[in-house]
Design a protein around this motif. Structure first.
Motif, PDB file in Angstrom:
ATOM      1  N   VAL A 134      16.348  20.367 -26.617  1.00 57.76           N
ATOM      2  CA  VAL A 134      16.248  19.348 -27.650  1.00 57.76           C
ATOM      3  C   VAL A 134      17.276  19.684 -28.721  1.00 57.76           C
ATOM      4  O   VAL A 134      17.333  20.818 -29.202  1.00 57.76           O
ATOM      5  CB  VAL A 134      14.834  19.314 -28.276  1.00 57.76           C
ATOM      6  CG1 VAL A 134      14.778  18.330 -29.428  1.00 57.76           C
ATOM      7  CG2 VAL A 134      13.790  18.979 -27.230  1.00 57.76           C
ATOM      8  N   ARG A 135      18.074  18.719 -29.075  1.00 62.38           N
ATOM      9  CA  ARG A 135      19.058  18.898 -30.144  1.00 62.38           C
ATOM     10  C   ARG A 135      18.537  18.189 -31.379  1.00 62.38           C
ATOM     11  O   ARG A 135      18.117  17.039 -31.322  1.00 62.38           O
ATOM     12  CB  ARG A 135      20.401  18.317 -29.752  1.00 62.38           C
ATOM     13  CG  ARG A 135      21.059  19.073 -28.642  1.00 62.38           C
ATOM     14  CD  ARG A 135      22.420  18.521 -28.378  1.00 62.38           C
ATOM     15  NE  ARG A 135      22.985  19.181 -27.211  1.00 62.38           N
ATOM     16  CZ  ARG A 135      24.130  18.855 -26.682  1.00 62.38           C
ATOM     17  NH1 ARG A 135      24.844  17.881 -27.188  1.00 62.38           N
ATOM     18  NH2 ARG A 135      24.577  19.501 -25.618  1.00 62.38           N
ATOM     19  N   ALA A 194      18.466   8.558 -31.511  1.00 62.95           N
ATOM     20  CA  ALA A 194      17.651   9.728 -31.865  1.00 62.95           C
ATOM     21  C   ALA A 194      16.327   9.279 -32.476  1.00 62.95           C
ATOM     22  O   ALA A 194      16.259   8.256 -33.145  1.00 62.95           O
ATOM     23  CB  ALA A 194      18.402  10.604 -32.868  1.00 62.95           C
ATOM     24  N   CYS A 195      15.293  10.057 -32.239  1.00 60.35           N
ATOM     25  CA  CYS A 195      14.024   9.840 -32.935  1.00 60.35           C
ATOM     26  C   CYS A 195      14.222  10.329 -34.365  1.00 60.35           C
ATOM     27  O   CYS A 195      14.758  11.416 -34.573  1.00 60.35           O
ATOM     28  CB  CYS A 195      12.908  10.637 -32.283  1.00 60.35           C
ATOM     29  SG  CYS A 195      12.522  10.081 -30.629  1.00 60.35           S
ATOM     30  N   CYS A 247      10.869   9.719 -27.415  1.00 56.07           N
ATOM     31  CA  CYS A 247      12.108  10.393 -27.729  1.00 56.07           C
ATOM     32  C   CYS A 247      12.807  10.808 -26.440  1.00 56.07           C
ATOM     33  O   CYS A 247      12.164  11.213 -25.488  1.00 56.07           O
ATOM     34  CB  CYS A 247      11.840  11.629 -28.554  1.00 56.07           C
ATOM     35  SG  CYS A 247      11.328  11.284 -30.221  1.00 56.07           S
ATOM     36  N   PRO A 248      14.109  10.756 -26.428  1.00 61.12           N
ATOM     37  CA  PRO A 248      14.843  11.182 -25.242  1.00 61.12           C
ATOM     38  C   PRO A 248      14.735  12.687 -25.042  1.00 61.12           C
ATOM     39  O   PRO A 248      14.550  13.439 -25.974  1.00 61.12           O
ATOM     40  CB  PRO A 248      16.284  10.782 -25.549  1.00 61.12           C
ATOM     41  CG  PRO A 248      16.350  10.647 -27.021  1.00 61.12           C
ATOM     42  CD  PRO A 248      14.974  10.293 -27.491  1.00 61.12           C
ATOM     43  N   THR A 249      14.816  13.111 -23.805  1.00 61.53           N
ATOM     44  CA  THR A 249      14.803  14.546 -23.502  1.00 61.53           C
ATOM     45  C   THR A 249      16.011  14.881 -22.655  1.00 61.53           C
ATOM     46  O   THR A 249      16.513  14.065 -21.900  1.00 61.53           O
ATOM     47  CB  THR A 249      13.524  14.951 -22.760  1.00 61.53           C
ATOM     48  OG1 THR A 249      13.431  14.189 -21.563  1.00 61.53           O
ATOM     49  CG2 THR A 249      12.283  14.704 -23.612  1.00 61.53           C
ATOM     50  N   ARG A 250      16.463  16.069 -22.780  1.00 58.47           N
ATOM     51  CA  ARG A 250      17.585  16.568 -21.995  1.00 58.47           C
ATOM     52  C   ARG A 250      17.066  17.039 -20.645  1.00 58.47           C
ATOM     53  O   ARG A 250      15.899  17.372 -20.486  1.00 58.47           O
ATOM     54  CB  ARG A 250      18.277  17.703 -22.724  1.00 58.47           C
ATOM     55  CG  ARG A 250      18.684  17.313 -24.122  1.00 58.47           C
ATOM     56  CD  ARG A 250      20.143  17.146 -24.241  1.00 58.47           C
ATOM     57  NE  ARG A 250      20.459  16.690 -25.589  1.00 58.47           N
ATOM     58  CZ  ARG A 250      21.368  15.791 -25.850  1.00 58.47           C
ATOM     59  NH1 ARG A 250      22.062  15.252 -24.889  1.00 58.47           N
ATOM     60  NH2 ARG A 250      21.613  15.420 -27.080  1.00 58.47           N
ATOM     61  N   ASP A 274      25.001  15.024 -31.288  1.00 59.66           N
ATOM     62  CA  ASP A 274      24.291  14.150 -30.336  1.00 59.66           C
ATOM     63  C   ASP A 274      22.810  14.496 -30.327  1.00 59.66           C
ATOM     64  O   ASP A 274      22.235  14.861 -29.302  1.00 59.66           O
ATOM     65  CB  ASP A 274      24.887  14.273 -28.936  1.00 59.66           C
ATOM     66  CG  ASP A 274      24.320  13.263 -27.959  1.00 59.66           C
ATOM     67  OD1 ASP A 274      23.837  12.197 -28.402  1.00 59.66           O
ATOM     68  OD2 ASP A 274      24.337  13.550 -26.752  1.00 59.66           O
ATOM     69  N   PRO A 275      22.144  14.358 -31.499  1.00 59.40           N
ATOM     70  CA  PRO A 275      20.769  14.835 -31.593  1.00 59.40           C
ATOM     71  C   PRO A 275      19.765  13.951 -30.865  1.00 59.40           C
ATOM     72  O   PRO A 275      19.937  12.735 -30.748  1.00 59.40           O
ATOM     73  CB  PRO A 275      20.505  14.799 -33.101  1.00 59.40           C
ATOM     74  CG  PRO A 275      21.342  13.667 -33.588  1.00 59.40           C
ATOM     75  CD  PRO A 275      22.593  13.741 -32.744  1.00 59.40           C
TER      76      PRO A 275
END
Length: 82
Positions: free
Chosen positions: A9-10, A66-67, A1-4, A35-36
């Motif tokens: 985390v959104r 998004a995941c 999953c992407p991370t900020r 933009d989750p």
């Protein structure tokens, strides 16, 4: 999953989203605005018996970014096999 960058985390949470039409398009637009990183779905993706038009078409760009963590609803039994 992407991370900020700062560990933020959104998340977006939706359910009963499988009715194609203006309301579903509006929900998808709100999710895009969030933009989750994570999309939690509480079930019932597909009321149309065609996930291509009720799931993958309206949420395609969201699902690639998004995941997603789905829960199978009673309207999803025909295409979500766990």
């Amino acid at each position: 999953c992407p991370t900020r960058e700062r560990g933020e985390v959104r998340a977006a949470v939706i359910g009963d989203s499988g009715n194609i039409g203006e309301a579903q398009d509006q929900v998808a637009a709100v999710i895009r605005g969030i933009d989750p990183d994570v999309l939690l779905h509480t079930g019932d993706f597909d009321y149309e018996d065609d996930p291509q038009i009720s799931v993958f078409k309206p949420y395609a760009d969201i699902l690639t970014e998004a995941c997603i963590f789905p829960v199978r609803g009673n309207h999803d039994l025909h295409f979500l096999q766990i």
